[in-house]
Design a protein around this motif. Structure first.
Motif, PDB file in Angstrom:
ATOM      1  N   GLU A 123       0.835  -1.207   0.000  1.00 25.50           N
ATOM      2  CA  GLU A 123       0.000   0.000   0.000  1.00 25.50           C
ATOM      3  C   GLU A 123       0.874   1.262   0.000  1.00 25.50           C
ATOM      4  N   ILE A 124       1.975   1.209   0.750  1.00 26.23           N
ATOM      5  CA  ILE A 124       2.899   2.359   0.750  1.00 26.23           C
ATOM      6  C   ILE A 124       3.443   2.573  -0.661  1.00 26.23           C
ATOM      7  N   ALA A 125       3.864   1.487  -1.295  1.00 30.29           N
ATOM      8  CA  ALA A 125       4.414   1.592  -2.654  1.00 30.29           C
ATOM      9  C   ALA A 125       3.376   2.188  -3.602  1.00 30.29           C
ATOM     10  N   GLU A 126       2.140   1.717  -3.467  1.00 27.63           N
ATOM     11  CA  GLU A 126       1.073   2.194  -4.351  1.00 27.63           C
ATOM     12  C   GLU A 126       0.825   3.696  -4.130  1.00 27.63           C
ATOM     13  N   LYS A 127       0.737   4.102  -2.842  1.00 21.78           N
ATOM     14  CA  LYS A 127       0.451   5.517  -2.540  1.00 21.78           C
ATOM     15  C   LYS A 127       1.582   6.420  -3.015  1.00 21.78           C
ATOM     16  N   LEU A 128       2.819   5.895  -2.950  1.00 20.37           N
ATOM     17  CA  LEU A 128       3.967   6.710  -3.368  1.00 20.37           C
ATOM     18  C   LEU A 128       4.288   6.529  -4.840  1.00 20.37           C
ATOM     19  N   ASN A 129       3.475   5.693  -5.514  1.00 24.06           N
ATOM     20  CA  ASN A 129       3.683   5.430  -6.934  1.00 24.06           C
ATOM     21  C   ASN A 129       5.071   4.854  -7.230  1.00 24.06           C
ATOM     22  N   ILE A 130       5.471   3.917  -6.391  1.00 22.57           N
ATOM     23  CA  ILE A 130       6.764   3.221  -6.575  1.00 22.57           C
ATOM     24  C   ILE A 130       6.445   1.757  -6.873  1.00 22.57           C
ATOM     25  N   ASP A 131       7.206   1.151  -7.766  1.00 20.70           N
ATOM     26  CA  ASP A 131       7.018  -0.263  -8.077  1.00 20.70           C
ATOM     27  C   ASP A 131       7.217  -1.100  -6.796  1.00 20.70           C
ATOM     28  N   PRO A 132       6.325  -2.084  -6.542  1.00 25.02           N
ATOM     29  CA  PRO A 132       6.433  -2.831  -5.282  1.00 25.02           C
ATOM     30  C   PRO A 132       7.735  -3.614  -5.140  1.00 25.02           C
ATOM     31  N   LEU A 133       8.355  -4.041  -6.234  1.00 28.48           N
ATOM     32  CA  LEU A 133       9.672  -4.685  -6.111  1.00 28.48           C
ATOM     33  C   LEU A 133      10.740  -3.648  -5.786  1.00 28.48           C
ATOM     34  N   GLU A 134      10.609  -2.454  -6.363  1.00 29.47           N
ATOM     35  CA  GLU A 134      11.610  -1.406  -6.131  1.00 29.47           C
ATOM     36  C   GLU A 134      11.621  -0.963  -4.676  1.00 29.47           C
ATOM     37  N   ILE A 135      10.448  -0.820  -4.081  1.00 31.93           N
ATOM     38  CA  ILE A 135      10.431  -0.356  -2.680  1.00 31.93           C
ATOM     39  C   ILE A 135      11.077  -1.408  -1.784  1.00 31.93           C
TER      40      ILE A 135
END
Lengths: 91, 751, 156
Positions: free
Chosen positions: B389-401
């Motif tokens: 959810e953090i990755a989604e809200k920050l618009n970062i790829d979930p593997l990248e985060i």
């Protein structure tokens, strides 16, 4: 000298310190010396001069089965965590 | 430190040594055991979730034709309220005994009350129905939040909350509380640009091994007790029997027969002490088998849990703080895996400020038992969903985060210890490079999710002896029961040392009288620790064989070299002899050679996994279909890659069952209403695609071949990965397991 | 206790006689009376398939058949599958594909696979999964089992 990570629930006994350096060649010596500096800590970690059931002592991240007379090397880090073995948490 | 090397045997895929017996039906599992004069035992269980036992009258059962003996808690030696060290950690003996046969209270539906031995199992079942038990019903407690209410019914009048040396002042269902703290949690949240706080609930699930518990016991007139059974650890059975029966260990022999699955559920004993009590009472061998309902209702599932997770991150994706409270069901007696869950909850990430609180809570359900990475799956469901959810809200790829925050060598886990060389980042990179992650994912109601997991793995004691045969083969004797191909993975490590083929090693799993102490097959330890013992025992063989070669050539032992299965002398005249040829000459050089080793290795090394899953959600029925699944995992070094893949695939599918279908469903009286395979509904092969297992190898410095445990970590990511995929498909965050069709329809507002 | 009945049947090509109570299942007879313990009891109510055998050419859960019902019929069990010198191709395929871990479900899967391949020698992956859905395995995740059956089909 060994470094003892103080469990969060007894940091009230160590003036809030989360990690202290304590002299000692074995876990017993370290705990006794810790108790001399911060009275009451041993009673929390031990019962009848043995590690309290349910607590595991981790020496540099590895659970010791030897217990109080485990010999420690210089700069060893000690953690007191819930004991786990065989995929089992003891009760 | 182990380096990447070329091996002859390790990394190959030989046929497992016990394979032919197992595909021909000849392998003898616990329930297959036969002995002359055998009686059959069955168990009467409590129909109530919480009741005081007023009286038990066994007279009609005892008078039933064909019945040879009935036992109740009265037949157990009086168990003191003391802690027993069972090698698997300290356990309260009173609780241990009461779980075998209820004495004063029945604490869950299915709690054993009495056991009967008769000439056949049908008569034993009939006799169970003739036992008259008077109960005084008490209100049940079935959920952790309910159990913590101030006016909740109390299971144990003498149980007080223990909190590192502090004991509560009144009876409570909260058996214990602990806390880990790292850094400054308030400062960490102050630094965060975004904070996500969520609650999660997971259901009670069972290991679901296909073979029910079983035991056959025999007392000889000289007092020798023999127990034949399926177990993950013959020595822990011996210890538990000695404590429960108050009987000397030297008079107990436990013979481990083949075992039909365990996953942690066949460490604790249930029917083994009952078989022993009935054997003592009748003077005959007695076999006690559970039926499937007994297994669901009378053996340890893994706990349901209530978990809160709060995590904060900066806008560029750095996780600055993480806080959790883990409330785990222990079942009827204290001892949930919340401690393990707490070690794993934030373990994949290097987080400067963290706080973890764990609570162990008794409820009126069967005493929980370990289940594959116990506690970690519950915990990771929360963490990995919030990270997504953090990755989604920050618009970062979930593997990248995960790559940005992933734990590496030298980082400190939230509960304290510092990581040695680990391979988390490598599993993320492998997932990123896999064609699955790059493939299109845009169809309506299709979604992709990823999640990671950590399990610490363990070492513990293992013993191995190796006897050299005159034809150059060896017999390897071990104490680790083989649940998934470990005869092969252990034998292969000895073969590599000796320079012989995997087939030239004959591995045998033996009883407690025939090998040194060996801890359970569990904790992902067997290929690591017993394999390490096999390595050392083989080194012992090499050392002794060098002495023989030295004798043969009349040179100093130090001059003998061993490489590629050949002994050679490096000084004086050139001599060479193969392992096989020297084996034929042991008689003339001093007699048999037996290598031996016992180990308690300290460097198990943690294991990490990252999973990618594609799902399709049927928005009309709420059913989730798994379309594609890829699991990357650091195995350190895969000894037998096929069985490593098998562990990964099996763990993934158990995780899928946990995610989508499986749970104990209770009625208001506290009775489980789905205690059959049909209604509990584990995944079948029709529910699944192929599972792509990708083995990553970052050698473990704590093992000569770099082995890490592989068995447990693959069950951890699936529920979170699937929840994240469901969100990607339909925009709904599922926070409760299982994500069954009814829950999904409710979440989508359809019902 | 009811009187036992006399049953004459063919098991793995051999004529076999036994006595059984009316309430005894075929699984119980195989295991406890005839000591053919290759068929396993996982649930005793037809949910898991570990006790699968072939009765007159048809795949059944032996826990759901009464022992007395097989009088005059023919039963194939896992014990009859291999020749003395060599394994059946399905057994070989299970070993080569590492399609078993604990192995308790394996005899049932192999008998189910045999019944499938007897009917349909060239099944698709979906047909294999559909046919084997009555057999539960908790260890393997089914991947290697499905591959083994597909391999056995192409080998025969």
């Amino acid at each position: 000298m060994p470094i003892v990570a103080i469990p969060a629930l007894i940091r009230n006994l160590t003036d809030g310190e989360d990690s202290v350096t304590v002299e000692g060649l074995t876990i017993r010596e370290v705990i006794n010396n810790l108790d001399n500096r911060y009275p009451g800590t041993k009673a929390k970690l031990c019962e009848d001069d043995r590690i309290r059931p349910g607590i595991g002592v981790y020496v540099n991240g590895v659970l010791t089965k030897v217990g109080m007379h485990e010999r420690l090397e210089e700069d060893t880090e000690l953690h007191f965590l819930p004991a786990i073995s065989g995929g089992v948490l003891s009760g | 430190m182990a380096e990447k090397k070329e091996y002859k045997v390790i990394g190959t895929r030989p046929i497992r040594h016990d394979g032919v017996d197992k595909v021909t039906g000849r392998a003898i599992y616990g329930g297959d055991f036969q002995i002359t004069g055998l009686l059959h035992g069955r168990v009467l269980r409590s129909p109530h979730a919480h009741a005081r036992i007023v009286s038990i009258d066994t007279s009609r059962a005892e008078a039933h034709p064909g019945v040879k003996g009935v036992v109740t808690a009265q037949d157990l030696p009086t168990a003191a309220d003391k802690m027993a060290d069972l090698g698997e950690g300290a356990v309260n003996l009173k609780y241990l005994c009461d779980n075998i046969l209820a004495s004063d209270k029945a604490l869950y539906k299915g709690h054993a009350i009495a056991a009967v031995a008769a000439t056949n199992p049908h008569i034993a079942e009939e006799a169970c129905e003739l036992i008259e038990v008077e109960y005084e019903l008490l209100p049940p407690v079935l959920e952790v939040r309910q159990a913590m209410e101030p006016d909740a019914p109390i299971l144990h009048d003498n149980l007080r909350t223990s909190s590192l040396g502090e004991t509560g002042d009144k009876p409570s269902n909260v058996a214990s509380h602990f806390q880990h703290k790292k850094g400054d949690i308030d400062k960490g949240f102050d630094e965060a640009d975004i904070i996500i706080e969520r609650e999660f609930v997971t259901g009670t699930v069972h290991q679901g091994y296909i073979e029910p518990h079983n035991a056959t016991a025999l007392y000889n007139p000289d007092g020798q007790l023999t127990v034949w059974c399926s177990t993950q650890g013959a020595f822990t059975v011996r210890e538990q029997l000695a404590e429960i029966l108050q009987y000397p260990i030297s008079k107990i022999k436990v013979v481990p027969l083949e075992i039909g699955g365990g996953f942690g559920g066949k460490i604790n004993v249930y029917v083994k002490p009952l078989a022993a009590l009935l054997a003592k009472k009748t003077g005959k061998p007695v076999k006690v088998l559970m039926n499937r309902a007994d297994v669901f209702e009378g053996t340890g599932p893994t706990p349901a849990s209530y978990i809160t997770i709060k995590m904060g991150a900066t806008n560029d994706g750095k996780i600055t703080a993480a806080q959790t409270s883990l409330f785990f069901e222990a079942g009827a007696y204290p001892g949930s895996p919340v401690g393990a869950g707490a070690m794993c909850v934030f373990a994949p990430y290097n987080i400067e400020n963290a706080q973890i609180d764990g609570y162990d809570i008794v409820v009126n359900k069967p005493k929980t038992a370990p289940y594959r990475a116990p506690g970690a799956t519950n915990a990771a469901f929360g963490t990995e969903t919030v990270v997504d959810e953090i990755a989604e809200k920050l618009n970062i790829d979930p593997l990248e985060i995960r790559l940005m925050n992933g734990a590496k060598e030298g980082d400190r886990r939230a509960d304290g210890p510092v990581y040695p060389r680990i391979g988390f980042i490598e599993t993320l990179e492998a997932a990123k490079e896999h064609p699955h992650y790059g493939s299109p994912n845009g169809k309506k109601y299709h979604g992709r999710g990823i999640a990671s997991g950590f399990w610490f793995n363990i070492g513990l004691e293992s013993s191995v002896t190796i006897n050299v045969n005159p034809d150059g083969t060896v017999n390897l004797v071990e104490g680790s029961t083989d649940i998934g191909g470990t005869r092969a993975s252990i034998a292969m490590q000895a073969a590599e040392v000796l320079g012989i083929s995997a087939e030239s090693v004959n591995p045998t799993v033996v009883d407690t009288n025939s090998i040194g102490y060996t801890a359970v097959t569990g904790g992902s330890r067997t290929t690591y620790a017993t394999g390490y013992a096999a390595y050392e025992a083989a080194q012992d063989v090499v050392k002794q064989m060098k002495e023989r070669a030295a004798k043969l050539w009349d040179v100093d032992e130090d001059n003998i070299q061993f490489a590629d299965g050949e002994f050679s002398s490096i000084n004086g005249k050139e001599e060479q002899i193969s392992f096989k040829d020297l084996s034929a000459r042991l008689g003339e050089t001093g007699g048999p050679v037996i290598g031996r080793a016992t180990m308690n290795p300290a460097g198990a090394g943690g294991a990490f996994a990252t999973h990618v899953v594609d799902v399709e959600v049927d928005v009309d029925t709420g059913k989730v279909e798994i379309l594609r699944y890829t699991a990357t995992q650091d195995a350190g070094k895969a000894i037998h890659p096929s069985y490593v893949e098998g562990q990964i695939q099996g763990g993934v599918v158990q995780g899928i069952g946990w995610a989508l279908n499986e749970e104990y469903i209770y009625n208001d009286d506290g009775a489980m209403t789905n205690a059959s395979f049909l209604d509990y509904r584990m995944p079948t092969c029709l529910d699944l695609p192929m599972i792509d297992a990708v083995i990553v190898e970052v050698p473990n410095p704590g093992h000569p071949y770099g082995v890490r445990g592989v068995g447990e970590v693959p069950i951890i990511p699936p529920p979170a990965a699937i929840a994240n995929a469901i969100y990607d498909a339909v925009g709904i965050r599922m926070t409760e397991l299982p994500m069954s069709p009814d829950r999904l329809l409710k979440a989508m507002g359809k019902i | 206790m009811a009187r036992k009945s006399h049953v004459q049947t063919t098991i793995n090509g051999e004529t076999v006689e036994f006595l059984c109570e009316p309430r005894q299942s075929l699984l119980e007879v195989l295991r406890d009376e005839l000591h053919l313990t290759g068929a396993k009891e996982g649930c005793n109510n037809g949910n898991c398939g570990a006790c699968s055998v072939i009765l007159d050419g048809r795949l059944v859960n032996s826990c759901l058949v009464l022992g007395a019902e097989i009088d005059g019929k023919s039963v194939e069990t896992i014990e009859g599958l291999a020749d003395p010198e060599k394994l059946h191709p399905i057994q070989d395929a299970f070993l080569e594909n590492a399609a078993l871990q604990c192995g308790i479900c394996t005899p049932g899967f192999i008998m189910s696979a045999k019944a499938l391949l007897d009917k349909n020698p060239n099944p698709t992956e979906h047909e294999v999964r559909y046919w084997l859905a009555g057999n539960l395995c908790r260890c393997t995740g089914y991947d290697k089992i499905v591959r083994a059956v597909l391999d056995a089909a192409s080998a025969t």
